[in-house]
Write a protein that holds these residues in place. Structure first.
Motif, PDB file in Angstrom:
ATOM      1  N   UNK A 267       9.599 -58.320  -8.617  1.00  0.00           N
ATOM      2  CA  UNK A 267       9.896 -57.754  -9.945  1.00  0.00           C
ATOM      3  C   UNK A 267      11.104 -56.839  -9.805  1.00  0.00           C
ATOM      4  N   UNK A 268      12.146 -57.092 -10.601  1.00  0.00           N
ATOM      5  CA  UNK A 268      13.388 -56.340 -10.430  1.00  0.00           C
ATOM      6  C   UNK A 268      14.175 -56.325 -11.728  1.00  0.00           C
ATOM      7  N   UNK A 269      15.079 -55.360 -11.891  1.00  0.00           N
ATOM      8  CA  UNK A 269      15.936 -55.316 -13.087  1.00  0.00           C
ATOM      9  C   UNK A 269      17.052 -56.344 -12.996  1.00  0.00           C
ATOM     10  N   UNK A 270      17.722 -56.644 -14.112  1.00  0.00           N
ATOM     11  CA  UNK A 270      18.773 -57.669 -14.124  1.00  0.00           C
ATOM     12  C   UNK A 270      19.882 -57.433 -13.109  1.00  0.00           C
ATOM     13  N   UNK A 271      20.288 -56.164 -12.929  1.00  0.00           N
ATOM     14  CA  UNK A 271      21.388 -55.887 -12.000  1.00  0.00           C
ATOM     15  C   UNK A 271      21.036 -56.309 -10.577  1.00  0.00           C
ATOM     16  N   UNK A 272      19.766 -56.162 -10.188  1.00  0.00           N
ATOM     17  CA  UNK A 272      19.394 -56.542  -8.830  1.00  0.00           C
ATOM     18  C   UNK A 272      19.398 -58.062  -8.669  1.00  0.00           C
ATOM     19  N   UNK A 273      18.894 -58.782  -9.685  1.00  0.00           N
ATOM     20  CA  UNK A 273      18.956 -60.247  -9.616  1.00  0.00           C
ATOM     21  C   UNK A 273      20.414 -60.715  -9.539  1.00  0.00           C
ATOM     22  N   UNK A 274      21.279 -60.071 -10.317  1.00  0.00           N
ATOM     23  CA  UNK A 274      22.694 -60.437 -10.279  1.00  0.00           C
ATOM     24  C   UNK A 274      23.299 -60.136  -8.915  1.00  0.00           C
ATOM     25  N   UNK A 336      16.727 -58.412 -20.398  1.00  0.00           N
ATOM     26  CA  UNK A 336      16.786 -59.819 -19.975  1.00  0.00           C
ATOM     27  C   UNK A 336      17.903 -60.024 -18.959  1.00  0.00           C
ATOM     28  N   UNK A 337      17.698 -60.944 -18.045  1.00  0.00           N
ATOM     29  CA  UNK A 337      18.758 -61.290 -17.100  1.00  0.00           C
ATOM     30  C   UNK A 337      19.875 -62.035 -17.830  1.00  0.00           C
ATOM     31  N   UNK A 353      11.162 -64.971 -14.900  1.00  0.00           N
ATOM     32  CA  UNK A 353      10.291 -64.696 -16.037  1.00  0.00           C
ATOM     33  C   UNK A 353      10.702 -63.359 -16.626  1.00  0.00           C
ATOM     34  N   UNK A 354      11.029 -63.330 -17.909  1.00  0.00           N
ATOM     35  CA  UNK A 354      11.424 -62.090 -18.582  1.00  0.00           C
ATOM     36  C   UNK A 354      10.190 -61.353 -19.072  1.00  0.00           C
TER      37      UNK A 354
END
Length: 569
Positions: A267-274, A336-337, A353-354
């Protein structure tokens, strides 16, 4: 029991769950390179000891105790111990400066403050004279011992010892206020949402069920525990289900710990996925032409799905490299990512998953496949108003804001301040805040333009605003790693991030990004400015979920000028 029915209180639910988990590991913290486990029985024993200790030092029902420290198992034990004692637990931003810490301690009338280590202790000692209600500071990390014994400071072990031999405490009632959960502070100064034992219990149980969490799962805590999604969707739901909670050694080691653990739930915020996506792409850019071609083939499966050989040879090492080899669930929280990030993770067979929710809703109100249908969870009703704003009602809604008397809920509904827009497929998604709309006309065109702008690998985040002449200006936060690589590949001299921001070649690069965005986006961008700092965790201009606090970065705000921001030529 509550009112003749089975209790829904979080504390009671967790007590039963931890007893059922028994000797199985439910939490692990990494210290000095080693993972230190806690079983269900040990966790329950320590929570009860902290609760009795708090009562022994004078904590009364409804008294507020706060936690200000880095992510660790002790944070969770203190949080649940406060609630079990009948108190109200609140988590404060570990990066808050002394003034903000004092403001919140006084606003919430905090009587006991838990801190982690010397840095947080010294900050707490520095504000104590300004906080008349604050009676006790508890140092959670046991290595603290600077040789000075202060009457109003004790260690967590000493607190637990104070309650030794005391009688077990009665379970808190369902309707009791259990927690103050901080809002993000993105569009206004952070506030504290008041949540009951029953609301938290329902939310945690519902989330555990929706995510199908089990003792076979592991997760690594990657975001601050004072944020509602980490605290409720992450910690409380996992403890109910027996999913093993892991806490990294430090914020700096979190991604290496992710690679080591390979958890099943991330589970992570959009910036980390990016950031994970960008890291792989930067590494792939150094590969041979043949390797890059093979990677491209693997990321574009045919009509029959992914090629098993390419998946095994190329994508499996990619998933392992970023810590997702075992991940069955990848959750985006806080926002959202980006669409391009979601598409990339779907291509490596780890779809996102958002999770959408707020402190005021006690956690998630929707869980959906990235860019999938925007539908409410059981017990939640969502409506979109004519203005595009989302309003909701739920059995997990907050009951007000700490330190405030006004009622934020109207006829059972809470107005979220978020706006939705429909994508090309006609699916509606949360797009951002009503307060961030460029013209406040109910349209989300400016937010769509922002979303398109941040698709560029060179842009970490951005927001649009109008200047005094009415022109649309983009405030751009560059992504350091891709920009540095661009400078190196093109022999552009620089010494630090500020010099990159002031390089005419780099400014020309961002200018091209803006021009490309203007060919697609619904709102035309007239000019841009660069945020000349590489903002990250701990900076006041960015939230716990790494979302820009644009109210602090807007040119009309004085702090914007003080943050070294330069306007384009």
């Amino acid at each position: 029991m509550a009112g003749g029915a089975e209790t829904e209180a979080l504390s009671a639910r967790l007590t039963a769950a931890l007893a059922a988990h028994g000797g199985a590991t439910v939490m692990r913290s990494k210290r000095y390179g080693l993972w230190q486990p806690l079983s269900g029985t040990e966790t329950a024993t320590r929570i009860a000891a902290i609760a009795r200790g708090l009562r022994a030092v004078g904590l009364q029902d409804k008294d507020v105790a706060a936690i200000c420290g880095d992510t660790c198992a002790d944070w969770v034990l203190a949080d649940l111990g406060i609630m079990a004692a009948g108190g109200v637990s609140t988590g404060l931003d570990a990066d808050a400066d002394g003034d903000e810490l004092a403001r919140l301690v006084n606003l919430f009338e905090v009587t006991v403050l838990f801190v982690a280590g010397d840095a947080h202790l010294h900050r707490a000692l520095g504000i104590r004279d300004r906080c008349p209600k604050l009676r006790l500071i508890v140092v959670m990390h046991e290595q603290w011992d600077d040789g000075a014994r202060v009457d109003h400071v004790m260690t967590l072990a000493e607190l637990q010892a104070r309650g030794a031999g005391a009688e077990p405490l009665a379970a808190p009632a369902d309707a009791a206020i259990a927690a103050i959960v901080m809002t993000s502070g993105v569009t206004a100064p952070a506030r504290g949402a008041l949540l009951t034992q029953a609301a938290l219990g329902r939310q945690a149980a519902r989330t555990a069920r929706e995510l199908q969490l089990s003792p076979n799962d592991e997760r690594l805590s990657l975001t601050p525990l004072h944020h509602v999604m980490e605290r409720v969707v992450g910690v409380y739901a996992s403890l109910l289900a027996g999913c093993i909670l892991n806490f990294p050694e430090s914020r700096e080691t979190a991604l290496s710990d992710l690679r080591e653990l390979q958890p099943t739930v991330v589970q992570a915020p959009p910036r980390l996925w990016a950031k994970l996506k960008s890291g792989v792409e930067l590494a792939a850019a150094e590969a041979t032409a043949f390797q890059r071609r093979m990677i491209g083939m693997a990321l574009k499966p045919g009509d029959d799905g992914p090629n098993p050989l390419l998946d095994a040879l190329i994508l499996a090492p990619v998933r392992n490299r970023i810590g997702l080899s075992r991940a069955r669930l990848c959750i985006t929280t806080g926002a959202p990512a980006r669409s391009d990030v979601g598409a990339w993770f779907a291509a490596i067979r780890r779809p996102l998953t958002d999770a959408y929710g707020h402190a005021e809703s006690g956690g998630a109100v929707t869980l959906a496949a990235h860019r999938g249908a925007f539908r409410a969870l059981d017990g939640v009703k969502l409506e979109t108003l004519a203005s595009g704003e989302i309003r909701l009602r739920s059995d997990t809604l907050f009951v007000g804001y700490a330190g405030e008397t006004s009622n934020a809920i109207r006829d059972g509904w809470w107005h979220s301040g978020d706006v939705v827009h429909a994508d090309a497929a006609g699916e509606a998604h949360p797009a951002g805040r009503v307060a961030d709309l460029l013209d406040r006309d109910g349209g989300a065109g400016s937010l769509k333009s922002e979303a398109d702008l941040v698709k560029s690998p060179y842009v970490a985040d951005a927001f649009l605003h109008r200047d005094a002449r009415g022109q649309v200006i983009a405030a751009v936060l560059m992504d350091p790693d891709p920009v540095i690589k661009f400078a190196q590949d093109n022999s552009i001299p620089f010494t630090h991030f500020l010099s990159l921001c002031r390089s005419q070649d780099i400014r020309a690069l961002i200018g091209r990004v803006i021009a490309e965005t203007n060919t697609r986006a619904p709102v035309r961008i007239d000019d841009f400015i660069l945020i000349e700092r590489s903002l990250g965790p701990g900076d006041p201009e960015i939230s716990a979920m790494l979302v820009l606090r644009r109210r602090l970065l807007h040119p009309e705000n004085r702090s914007f000028e003080e943050s070294a921001i330069s306007e384009s030529a």
